[in-house]
Design a protein around this motif. Structure first.
Motif, short mmCIF file in Angstrom:
data_model
loop_
_atom_site.label_atom_id
_atom_site.label_comp_id
_atom_site.label_asym_id
_atom_site.label_seq_id
_atom_site.Cartn_x
_atom_site.Cartn_y
_atom_site.Cartn_z
N UNK A 142 27.64 72.22 -146.51
CA UNK A 142 28.33 70.92 -146.52
C UNK A 142 28.71 70.48 -145.11
N UNK A 143 29.18 71.42 -144.31
CA UNK A 143 29.58 71.09 -142.94
C UNK A 143 28.36 70.69 -142.11
N UNK A 144 27.25 71.37 -142.30
CA UNK A 144 26.03 71.02 -141.57
C UNK A 144 25.57 69.61 -141.86
N UNK A 145 25.74 69.17 -143.10
CA UNK A 145 25.39 67.79 -143.44
C UNK A 145 26.36 66.80 -142.81
N UNK A 146 27.65 67.11 -142.87
CA UNK A 146 28.68 66.17 -142.38
C UNK A 146 28.82 66.20 -140.86
N UNK A 147 28.70 67.40 -140.27
CA UNK A 147 28.86 67.55 -138.83
C UNK A 147 27.64 68.28 -138.27
N UNK A 148 26.54 67.58 -138.06
CA UNK A 148 25.36 68.26 -137.52
C UNK A 148 25.60 68.79 -136.11
N UNK A 149 26.66 68.32 -135.44
CA UNK A 149 26.96 68.78 -134.10
C UNK A 149 28.00 69.91 -134.08
N UNK A 150 28.28 70.51 -135.26
CA UNK A 150 29.19 71.66 -135.31
C UNK A 150 28.60 72.79 -134.46
N UNK A 151 29.49 73.57 -133.85
CA UNK A 151 29.06 74.64 -132.95
C UNK A 151 29.47 76.00 -133.49
N UNK A 152 28.55 76.94 -133.46
CA UNK A 152 28.85 78.31 -133.85
C UNK A 152 29.70 78.95 -132.75
N UNK A 153 30.78 79.61 -133.17
CA UNK A 153 31.63 80.37 -132.24
C UNK A 153 31.22 81.83 -132.41
N UNK A 154 30.83 82.50 -131.33
CA UNK A 154 30.36 83.88 -131.47
C UNK A 154 31.49 84.85 -131.84
N UNK A 155 31.18 85.75 -132.75
CA UNK A 155 32.10 86.84 -133.09
C UNK A 155 31.73 87.99 -132.16
N UNK A 156 32.73 88.52 -131.49
CA UNK A 156 32.51 89.55 -130.48
C UNK A 156 32.31 90.93 -131.09
N UNK A 157 31.70 91.86 -130.31
CA UNK A 157 31.46 93.22 -130.82
C UNK A 157 32.73 93.93 -131.30
N UNK A 158 33.89 93.54 -130.74
CA UNK A 158 35.14 94.17 -131.17
C UNK A 158 35.71 93.47 -132.41
N UNK A 159 34.98 92.50 -132.96
CA UNK A 159 35.41 91.80 -134.17
C UNK A 159 36.31 90.62 -133.91
N UNK A 160 36.67 90.37 -132.67
CA UNK A 160 37.55 89.26 -132.33
C UNK A 160 36.74 88.00 -132.04
N UNK A 161 37.44 86.89 -132.06
CA UNK A 161 36.86 85.65 -131.56
C UNK A 161 37.30 85.52 -130.12
N UNK A 162 36.44 85.05 -129.25
CA UNK A 162 36.85 84.88 -127.86
C UNK A 162 37.87 83.74 -127.74
N UNK A 163 38.63 83.76 -126.69
CA UNK A 163 39.48 82.62 -126.39
C UNK A 163 38.58 81.46 -126.02
N UNK A 164 38.99 80.26 -126.35
CA UNK A 164 38.13 79.11 -126.04
C UNK A 164 37.88 78.97 -124.54
N UNK A 165 38.87 79.36 -123.73
CA UNK A 165 38.70 79.30 -122.27
C UNK A 165 37.69 80.32 -121.76
N UNK A 166 37.34 81.29 -122.57
CA UNK A 166 36.37 82.31 -122.17
C UNK A 166 34.94 81.91 -122.53
N UNK A 167 34.77 80.75 -123.14
CA UNK A 167 33.45 80.29 -123.57
C UNK A 167 32.91 79.20 -122.67
#
Length: 192
Positions: A142-167
């Motif tokens: 559903x999101x892909x249809x509504x927001x084709x410009x959605x961005x995947x946020x990588x899940x890190x090897x330690x299971x965390x999400x990176x801080x946005x400033x680290x991307x």
């Protein structure tokens, strides 16, 4: 469960998935995917909530929107709060999607702390991984249809999400800045 308890539960789970946990967490709280959406207008937010509610209802889940409670809570923030804390803790959207009635089996959190206007949908493994996977697949379709410009946020090897400033956005994907990657490299490194 009451709204205050729900907001407190959401805070705890998001902190855990962001790598702030001092002890190992259950597999059900493991982040398995994340996506960033551009919410540029009130209609974007309404569309996102409609998608979440429709798919949650069809899948036996429910949506708790704690956004207003979070905004009220933040009004009591200290005036001398460090800029980083103020950025991460200031949110315009704060939503949880739960399986069951006791808010003890979270599957999705939506939060724009540290990246206001660009909330991240964080998908957890859940206590019923097969059901969580089906739900995630429907939401992402559903999101892909509504927001084709959605961005995947990588899940890190330690299971965390990176801080946005680290991307860094490369034009096609988010990558962790080279000088920050070591913070997320090892599964035992739970604090970025």
């Amino acid at each position: 469960m009451g709204k205050q308890t729900t907001v407190a539960s959401m805070i705890a789970i998001v902190a855990l998935s962001a790598g702030c946990a001092p002890t190992p967490q259950p597999a059900s709280n493991r982040t398995v995917a994340a996506i960033e959406l551009p919410l540029l207008a009130a209609s974007d937010r309404a569309d996102l909530l409609d998608i979440l509610r429709r798919e949650a209802s069809a899948g036996g889940l429910h949506v708790d929107d704690g956004s207003q409670q979070w905004i009220e809570f933040r009004k009591s923030a200290p005036k001398d709060e460090p800029p980083f804390a103020k950025s991460v803790l200031t949110k315009t959207i704060y939503v949880g999607v739960w399986r069951g009635t006791n808010d003890d089996d979270p599957e999705v959190f939506v939060d724009d702390g540290g990246h206001q206007g660009r909330p991240w949908l964080t998908f957890l493994q859940g206590e019923h991984p097969d059901l969580a996977t089906k739900f995630r697949t429907r939401i992402l379709t559903d999101i892909g249809r509504r927001w084709p410009d959605a961005r995947v946020v990588p899940v890190m090897p330690n299971g965390a999400l990176p801080l946005s400033d680290d991307l860094t956005w490369t034009g096609t994907a988010y990558v962790v800045k080279a000088d920050r990657a070591r913070n997320y490299a090892h599964p035992d490194n739970a604090t970025p």
